[in-house]
Design an enzyme around this catalytic site. Structure first.
Site, PDB file in Angstrom:
ATOM      1  N   ILE A 213     -14.153  -0.728   5.559  1.00 51.63           N
ATOM      2  CA  ILE A 213     -14.524   0.662   5.259  1.00 51.63           C
ATOM      3  C   ILE A 213     -15.540   0.744   4.124  1.00 51.63           C
ATOM      4  O   ILE A 213     -16.095   1.800   3.845  1.00 51.63           O
ATOM      5  CB  ILE A 213     -13.254   1.489   4.966  1.00 51.63           C
ATOM      6  N   GLY A 214     -15.806  -0.350   3.443  1.00 48.92           N
ATOM      7  CA  GLY A 214     -16.886  -0.330   2.453  1.00 48.92           C
ATOM      8  C   GLY A 214     -16.611  -1.085   1.186  1.00 48.92           C
ATOM      9  O   GLY A 214     -17.270  -2.071   0.884  1.00 48.92           O
ATOM     10  N   SER A 215     -15.601  -0.642   0.432  1.00 52.17           N
ATOM     11  CA  SER A 215     -15.402  -1.292  -0.860  1.00 52.17           C
ATOM     12  C   SER A 215     -14.578  -2.565  -0.705  1.00 52.17           C
ATOM     13  O   SER A 215     -13.705  -2.666   0.160  1.00 52.17           O
ATOM     14  CB  SER A 215     -14.704  -0.339  -1.826  1.00 52.17           C
ATOM     15  N   TRP A 343     -15.019  17.436  -4.002  1.00 49.60           N
ATOM     16  CA  TRP A 343     -14.474  16.734  -5.163  1.00 49.60           C
ATOM     17  C   TRP A 343     -15.297  16.988  -6.428  1.00 49.60           C
ATOM     18  O   TRP A 343     -15.242  16.233  -7.388  1.00 49.60           O
ATOM     19  CB  TRP A 343     -14.355  15.236  -4.861  1.00 49.60           C
ATOM     20  N   CYS A 426      -9.936  10.053   5.552  1.00 46.41           N
ATOM     21  CA  CYS A 426      -8.563   9.646   5.260  1.00 46.41           C
ATOM     22  C   CYS A 426      -7.810  10.741   4.541  1.00 46.41           C
ATOM     23  O   CYS A 426      -8.304  11.858   4.450  1.00 46.41           O
ATOM     24  CB  CYS A 426      -8.537   8.352   4.470  1.00 46.41           C
ATOM     25  N   HIS A 477      -2.785   0.596   1.418  1.00 41.54           N
ATOM     26  CA  HIS A 477      -2.203   1.179   0.207  1.00 41.54           C
ATOM     27  C   HIS A 477      -1.083   0.343  -0.385  1.00 41.54           C
ATOM     28  O   HIS A 477      -0.348   0.803  -1.253  1.00 41.54           O
ATOM     29  CB  HIS A 477      -1.732   2.599   0.489  1.00 41.54           C
TER      30      HIS A 477
END
Ligand code: GLN
Ligand code: ZN
Length: 541
Positions: A213-215, A343, A426, A477
């Site tokens: 997903i990227g990071s 945000w 998400c 998570h």
């Protein structure tokens, strides 16, 4: 009926104590009469987000034996209250004989604590803000001013001046560009089916392409270096070299693992919104204005002060460097306009729709820049798409999705048909907004699915969703390492609901909060499970 029964039961025991029922985040148009009929002493109404609160009180009246807790200082945003309109509202309600307590529109959990420690923010901006502590001062001012001839009071006059004086907020170039967006810019010119074919030929990826997903893990080392750079302890060149080394290692790791679409790892980013906010014109940053995001996590939301535009490329050099290290496609990583807005603390002098469109134009510039520099897969994260959905479902499209989704399309409509646009979401349920997600017109969508029992896949099917999908195959998570068979099982289940040529394989969110060891092990298992699946599906597509 449930509401009435519950409250009547609750209140039947009441003797000496006074009861206030406080509502917020909107008005109570569906239950106003039931609420005012209850044997309670006070009712709190939100006059900020509650568009019909005033109308309800005027139309139905407010009981003389109750106190109205008037939510008129915004508990969610950080701008100063407009005393003129607040005082007019108080006067109006008082003239109806209503007993009032002045209050904030909701709890103060959503705003930072105090302006007191913001030493770097110039006064010309700072005087426009009220954090939690300052909001209490505003309530105090209003309660004192209302009984005086306030027009001559310096507190009133200073407050009024704020609304005519907003330095550096207006940029004619941005306004002109916004006004001139052609209708065609809200839609990619080539329809999805045709793009999908072109992209399959262009990238020639294996069945069930794997990606992340990227990071990648933001280890202590990464955080310490960023801090050292920010504190001026290491030079820009040293910091850049460190990041390059991290990218190089990350690309090498992904090659070794055998992933198909690679990422650079996002080591240069503190936070997916702050990183972009810091580079955009029109956005302000505080030093200490932290607010809770979820659990024990806190963020420092950017403040959208003025017209927003891209000052220079924000991610291109990192992505281009990463692409130079591999023959596999490197995915460019951006945060979408709706998430940046949701945000941040948005402006109140223009609509959130216009602010979002300005952000969309800035991200669009970045998308086209990445594309022009050879990055042909670009992911635009909309992690927070759902967050500003209005309380009432009947308002979802008209008040929000009808501009939020076109804003997303504006970001990628200028791309060539081979350029593949991914999006990621998400933190929420999507089953009820699938038509809206479909209307984003992305080419691939990855989302959190490992904890929701894949119900979303049924809804996708029911809604004839044709976009390629990457439902997360394991939960990032927790540090737990999923086994190959567990991932394989998840994929088998997905294949019962998704056509093989539409399925991507990826974790369910970014890996930045994970450790390096567990990440490597998990991804290794992910690739292994995919290989087994490919083997079983040989010759299918
Ligand atoms: N690209 C971001 C990351 O990988 C997405 C984060 C998110 O979905 N919240 O960290
Ligand atoms: Zn995510």
């Amino acid at each position: 009926k449930l509401f009435k029964d519950l409250y009547q039961g609750l209140l039947s025991q009441k003797d000496q104590v006074k009861v206030l029922v406080n509502t917020y985040f909107g008005d109570v148009r569906d239950v106003y009469q039931e609420l005012t009929d209850l044997a309670i002493d006070g009712i709190g109404l939100d006059f900020i987000e509650g568009k019909k609160s005033q109308e309800l009180v005027e139309h139905y009246g407010f009981p003389k034996d109750k106190t109205l807790f008037l939510g008129l200082v915004n508990g969610k945003n950080i701008w100063r209250n407009n005393y003129q309109s607040s005082l007019a509202l108080i006067k109006d309600l008082k003239s109806q004989g209503i007993d009032l307590v002045l209050s904030t529109s909701c709890s103060l959990l959503h705003v930072p604590y105090s302006l007191e420690n913001e030493s770097a923010l110039p006064e010309k901006y700072q005087k426009h803000f009220a954090f939690a502590e300052e909001k209490l001062g505003e309530l105090n001012d209003l309660s004192q001013l209302i009984d005086t001839d306030y027009h001559h009071d310096p507190r009133f006059q200073e407050n009024q001046a704020l609304f005519t004086d907003r330095p550096d907020s207006y940029d004619p170039k941005v306004q002109e560009r916004l006004a001139a967006i052609p209708k065609t810019a809200y839609q990619r010119s080539v329809p999805f089916d045709e793009r999908e074919k072109a992209q399959k030929a262009f990238f020639n990826l294996p069945l069930f392409p794997t990606t992340t997903i990227g990071s990648f893990p933001q280890t202590k080392e990464v955080k310490l270096k960023r801090k050292a750079f920010k504190n001026g302890e290491i030079s820009q060149a040293d910091y850049q070299n460190f990041l390059k080394k991290k990218i190089k290692d990350c690309v090498q790791l992904q090659e070794e693992l055998g992933l198909d679409v690679l990422v650079h790892g996002e080591f240069e980013r503190n936070d997916m919104v702050e990183y972009f906010g810091e580079q955009l014109n029109g956005v302000l940053f505080t030093e200490k204005a932290w607010v809770q995001s979820y659990g024990t996590r806190c963020v420092k939301p950017p403040i959208i002060w003025g017209d927003v535009s891209r000052a220079q490329s924000m991610t291109v050099s990192w992505s281009v460097y990463a692409q130079s290290l591999t023959k596999k496609p490197m995915k460019g990583m951006l945060t979408g306009p709706v998430t940046i807005l949701n945000w941040s603390f948005p402006r109140e002098d223009i609509s959130v729709k216009d602010s979002t469109l300005q952000l969309a134009l800035a991200i669009r510039d970045e998308v086209l820049d990445l594309e022009a520099n050879g990055i042909r897969i670009i992911q635009v994260d909309e992690a927070a798409l759902r967050e500003k959905l209005p309380l009432r479902q009947s308002d979802w499209y008209t008040e929000y999705l009808d501009w939020a989704i076109p804003a997303f399309r504006l970001v990628h409509s200028g791309c060539h048909k081979e350029t593949q646009i991914h999006t990621h979401m998400c933190y929420s349920e999507f089953t009820d907004i699938i038509p809206a997600i479909d209307a984003m017109d992305a080419d691939v969508i990855t989302f959190e699915a490992s904890r929701s029992n894949l119900e979303i896949l049924d809804s996708l099917k029911e809604n004839h969703f044709t976009t390629e999908v990457g439902p997360g195959v394991y939960d990032i998570h927790s540090p737990r390492i999923p086994s190959v068979s567990e991932i394989k099982e998840a994929l088998d289940k997905m294949l019962q609901k998704v056509k093989p040529e539409k399925l991507w394989v990826n974790p369910d969110c970014g890996l930045k909060t994970r450790g390096e060891k567990e990440t490597q092990a998990s991804l290794k298992h992910l690739v292994q499970a995919t290989k087994e699946l490919r083997h079983e599906n040989q010759g299918i597509v």
